[in-house]
Write a protein that holds these residues in place. Structure first.
Motif, PDB file in Angstrom:
ATOM      1  N   ARG B  15      34.419  45.680  42.136  1.00  0.00           N
ATOM      2  CA  ARG B  15      35.316  44.685  41.576  1.00  0.00           C
ATOM      3  C   ARG B  15      36.470  45.245  40.763  1.00  0.00           C
ATOM      4  O   ARG B  15      37.603  44.829  40.962  1.00  0.00           O
ATOM      5  N   THR B  18      39.117  46.596  43.134  1.00  0.00           N
ATOM      6  CA  THR B  18      39.846  45.521  43.826  1.00  0.00           C
ATOM      7  C   THR B  18      40.856  44.894  42.884  1.00  0.00           C
ATOM      8  O   THR B  18      42.013  44.664  43.245  1.00  0.00           O
ATOM      9  N   ALA B  19      40.380  44.667  41.630  1.00  0.00           N
ATOM     10  CA  ALA B  19      41.293  44.054  40.665  1.00  0.00           C
ATOM     11  C   ALA B  19      42.505  44.946  40.457  1.00  0.00           C
ATOM     12  O   ALA B  19      43.649  44.466  40.376  1.00  0.00           O
ATOM     13  N   LEU B  22      44.876  44.701  43.416  1.00  0.00           N
ATOM     14  CA  LEU B  22      45.617  43.441  43.390  1.00  0.00           C
ATOM     15  C   LEU B  22      46.703  43.484  42.331  1.00  0.00           C
ATOM     16  O   LEU B  22      47.849  43.063  42.562  1.00  0.00           O
ATOM     17  N   ARG B  23      46.338  44.017  41.178  1.00  0.00           N
ATOM     18  CA  ARG B  23      47.323  44.080  40.093  1.00  0.00           C
ATOM     19  C   ARG B  23      48.519  44.901  40.499  1.00  0.00           C
ATOM     20  O   ARG B  23      49.673  44.522  40.286  1.00  0.00           O
TER      21      ARG B  23
END
Lengths: 207, 110
Positions: B15, B18-19, B22-23
């Motif tokens: 996680r 992934t964050a 995305l950021r």
């Protein structure tokens, strides 16, 4: 060489009592002008047919009388024709006729003018009405167009307001982290089927 | 500005990674002058087929959806950037059309 004759010379020649049934006279035929005379005609002296003086006199008289009478008749007839034409143009009845025709002409012209006036009035009226109609239609079209523009403006305004509302939910650098966490926490699933009324019927599970 | 939709398939990662990806992506977008409207997560799924990307074979991936407003001129460079990102398996940018009017379609009448 011999040609059959007809016409005016027939009468004189007929009196000469030809031997043959057909009246013939000498004519340039087979031989041309420069050809020598034929042997059988070497010493021939051509003489014109003899004229009987008594007969000639009688004939002349009769002919002159005949021609006189014919000429007189012809002139009479010509004069009659000319007189008739003259009478037509400048006789007594001609003036009356001319006057009547002039009257008729005037009457008809007057009637024509009347008709023209009447039609003119009708036409003026009609043209006026048509102009009014056209004007009215143009105004209508303009009004409609204005109305459409107004409606468009309203639509655009609504959209702008809607957008201004939506802006509050957009992602910016500040709430980026928060949004990412939110998104990772709530997975969305678009795999569903709908029936005709729009209710969700089947939904596949998210693995 | 026209409205675009970026469908992103990221590598199956933990996680925080992934964050971070995305950021990174969204920051790039904002840096190029886009206005990001919404971010949706379509879940971690089995990919429909195995995809080879960046010398790796992927069988699972996370699907994300970003809709944003942007100028058309930045799109090519942005796609390039996404291609070079190691964590991104596949990326597609599509234009978002206005909603079709709900009047009767001109299909075969019954």
């Amino acid at each position: 060489m011999f040609q059959v004759i007809g016409g005016r010379s027939v009468q004189a020649a007929r009196l000469l009592a030809p031997r043959s049934a057909v009246l013939v006279e000498a004519v340039r035929g087979r031989k041309s002008r420069n050809d020598p005379v034929a042997k059988s005609k070497e010493g021939r002296i051509k003489t014109p047919p003899p004229v009987d003086p008594v007969e000639m006199v009688v004939l002349k008289e009769r002919y002159s009388e005949y021609q006189l009478i014919m000429r007189a008749l012809r002139l009479e007839f010509k004069e009659e024709v000319l007189r008739k034409r003259y009478e037509e143009e400048t006789g007594s009845r001609a003036e009356e006729r001319a006057r009547q025709e002039a009257e008729e002409h005037q009457a008809l012209m007057a009637w024509n003018d009347q008709e023209n006036l009447r039609l003119l009035k009708l036409r003026v009226l009609r043209v006026q009405q048509e102009a009014e109609e056209a004007q009215r239609k143009k105004m209508e079209v303009i009004m409609q167009r204005e109305q459409q523009q107004q409606e468009l403006l309203k639509e655009k305004e609504k959209e702008i307001l809607q957008l201004q509302e939506d802006i509050k939910n957009f992602i910016t650098l500040e709430n980026l982290d928060q949004r990412i966490e939110e998104a990772l926490d709530n997975p969305k699933n678009y795999n569903f089927a709908i029936d005709k009324e729009g209710r969700v019927v089947k939904q596949t599970l998210l693995q | 500005m026209p409205r675009y939709e970026l469908s992103l398939i990221l590598k199956a990662m933990q996680r925080p990674e992934t964050a971070a990806t995305l950021r990174r992506t969204i920051e790039t977008l904002i840096a190029r002058g886009a206005v990001v409207r919404d971010l949706e997560n379509l879940g971690d799924r089995l990919l429909p087929y195995k995809i080879d990307k960046h010398n790796e074979r992927h069988s699972r991936g996370s699907y994300f959806l970003v809709d944003f407003y942007a100028a058309p001129s930045i799109l090519t460079s942005f796609l390039d950037h996404l291609q070079r990102d190691v964590d991104v398996v596949r990326s597609t940018v599509l234009k978002k059309d206005d909603r079709v009017s709900s009047s009767n379609c001109c299909g075969p009448q019954q």
